[in-house]
Write a protein that holds these residues in place. Structure first.
Motif, short mmCIF file in Angstrom:
data_model
loop_
_atom_site.label_atom_id
_atom_site.label_comp_id
_atom_site.label_asym_id
_atom_site.label_seq_id
_atom_site.Cartn_x
_atom_site.Cartn_y
_atom_site.Cartn_z
N ASP A 47 -11.65 6.35 7.04
CA ASP A 47 -10.71 6.90 7.87
C ASP A 47 -9.38 6.87 7.19
OD1 ASP A 47 -12.63 6.78 9.98
OD2 ASP A 47 -11.86 4.70 10.64
N LEU A 48 -9.24 6.14 6.22
CA LEU A 48 -7.84 5.97 5.65
C LEU A 48 -7.87 7.34 4.71
CD1 LEU A 48 -5.15 5.10 4.78
CD2 LEU A 48 -6.36 3.64 3.06
N ILE A 49 -8.90 7.64 3.87
CA ILE A 49 -9.08 8.76 2.94
C ILE A 49 -9.05 9.98 3.74
CG2 ILE A 49 -10.85 9.84 1.61
CD1 ILE A 49 -11.89 7.17 0.54
N HIS A 50 -9.65 10.14 5.04
CA HIS A 50 -9.68 11.36 5.90
C HIS A 50 -8.30 11.60 6.09
CE1 HIS A 50 -10.71 14.64 8.12
NE2 HIS A 50 -10.14 14.02 9.22
N SER A 51 -7.59 10.61 6.88
CA SER A 51 -6.44 10.75 7.46
C SER A 51 -5.21 11.01 6.26
CB SER A 51 -5.82 9.51 8.16
OG SER A 51 -5.79 8.37 7.76
N GLN B 243 -1.86 -3.99 -6.46
CA GLN B 243 -1.94 -4.95 -5.43
C GLN B 243 -2.12 -3.46 -4.57
OE1 GLN B 243 2.16 -5.64 -4.93
NE2 GLN B 243 1.88 -7.44 -6.14
N ALA B 244 -2.05 -2.32 -4.49
CA ALA B 244 -2.44 -1.33 -3.48
C ALA B 244 -4.03 -1.13 -3.72
CB ALA B 244 -1.96 0.22 -3.79
N GLY B 245 -4.71 -1.22 -4.79
CA GLY B 245 -6.13 -1.21 -5.03
C GLY B 245 -6.55 -2.38 -4.41
N GLU B 246 -6.18 -3.58 -4.39
CA GLU B 246 -6.80 -4.69 -3.85
C GLU B 246 -6.90 -4.50 -2.24
OE1 GLU B 246 -4.64 -7.94 -5.64
OE2 GLU B 246 -5.78 -7.94 -7.36
N LEU B 247 -5.54 -3.86 -1.74
CA LEU B 247 -5.74 -3.68 -0.40
C LEU B 247 -6.54 -2.82 0.10
CD1 LEU B 247 -4.23 -4.34 2.26
CD2 LEU B 247 -2.52 -2.31 1.78
N TYR B 248 -6.84 -1.62 -0.62
CA TYR B 248 -7.80 -0.67 -0.20
C TYR B 248 -9.12 -1.26 -0.35
CZ TYR B 248 -10.91 3.30 -0.70
OH TYR B 248 -11.90 4.08 -0.64
N ARG B 249 -9.41 -1.98 -1.40
CA ARG B 249 -10.73 -2.72 -1.45
C ARG B 249 -11.30 -3.69 -0.50
NH1 ARG B 249 -9.38 -1.27 -6.54
NH2 ARG B 249 -8.28 -3.29 -7.11
N SER B 250 -10.02 -4.22 0.29
CA SER B 250 -10.34 -5.09 1.28
C SER B 250 -10.70 -4.54 2.66
CB SER B 250 -8.88 -6.04 1.45
OG SER B 250 -8.11 -5.11 2.19
N PHE B 251 -10.53 -3.41 2.94
CA PHE B 251 -10.89 -2.61 3.99
C PHE B 251 -12.54 -2.57 3.98
CE2 PHE B 251 -6.65 -0.28 3.90
CZ PHE B 251 -5.97 -1.23 4.49
N SER B 252 -13.09 -2.35 5.30
CA SER B 252 -14.33 -2.16 5.38
C SER B 252 -14.77 -0.61 4.99
CB SER B 252 -14.74 -2.34 6.97
OG SER B 252 -14.28 -1.37 7.50
N LYS B 253 -15.77 -0.19 4.69
CA LYS B 253 -16.28 1.08 4.33
C LYS B 253 -15.77 2.18 5.36
CE LYS B 253 -17.94 0.72 0.24
NZ LYS B 253 -17.25 1.08 -0.82
N LYS B 254 -15.89 1.76 6.61
CA LYS B 254 -15.53 2.66 7.70
C LYS B 254 -13.90 2.78 7.69
CE LYS B 254 -15.50 4.68 12.03
NZ LYS B 254 -14.58 5.93 11.87
N GLU B 255 -13.08 1.73 7.52
CA GLU B 255 -11.59 1.97 7.36
C GLU B 255 -11.44 2.58 6.19
OE1 GLU B 255 -10.44 -2.21 9.50
OE2 GLU B 255 -10.97 -2.28 7.42
N GLN B 256 -11.98 2.38 5.01
CA GLN B 256 -11.67 3.12 3.75
C GLN B 256 -11.83 4.85 4.05
OE1 GLN B 256 -13.99 1.77 0.69
NE2 GLN B 256 -13.04 -0.39 0.40
#
Length: 85
Positions: free
Chosen positions: A30-34, A15-28
């Motif tokens: 940003d999430l990775i960085h933060s 479920q967590a992986g599916e949520l991550y993959r649902s984000f745009s590349k920019k959102e991904q």
């Protein structure tokens, strides 16, 4: 009638992986960085445990946060391999 019952197979990592993959590349990114910056100064054991969870959810996600957080990819891969989905 309402009944509380344990879910047989929760699939938390899926479920967590599916949520991550649902984000745009920019959102991904940003999430990775933060997330990586937040974990950078965490205790080593805690950091690698959390990183293994992220890697189990999505290898790209886990590897990206590991890079930002200054973790060790081989270590988190070993930890992730021990996790049950």
């Amino acid at each position: 009638t309402v009944q509380q019952k344990k879910i047989q197979r929760e699939q938390n990592f899926k479920q967590a992986g599916e949520l991550y993959r649902s984000f745009s590349k920019k959102e991904q990114q940003d999430l990775i960085h933060s997330f990586g910056m937040a974990l950078a100064n965490s205790a080593d054991g805690t950091k690698h445990t959390l990183l293994s969870f992220l890697y189990k959810a999505d290898p790209e996600y886990g590897a990206g946060v590991t890079r930002v957080a200054g973790g060790h990819l081989a270590r988190l891969k070993q930890l992730a391999s021990q996790l049950e989905d």
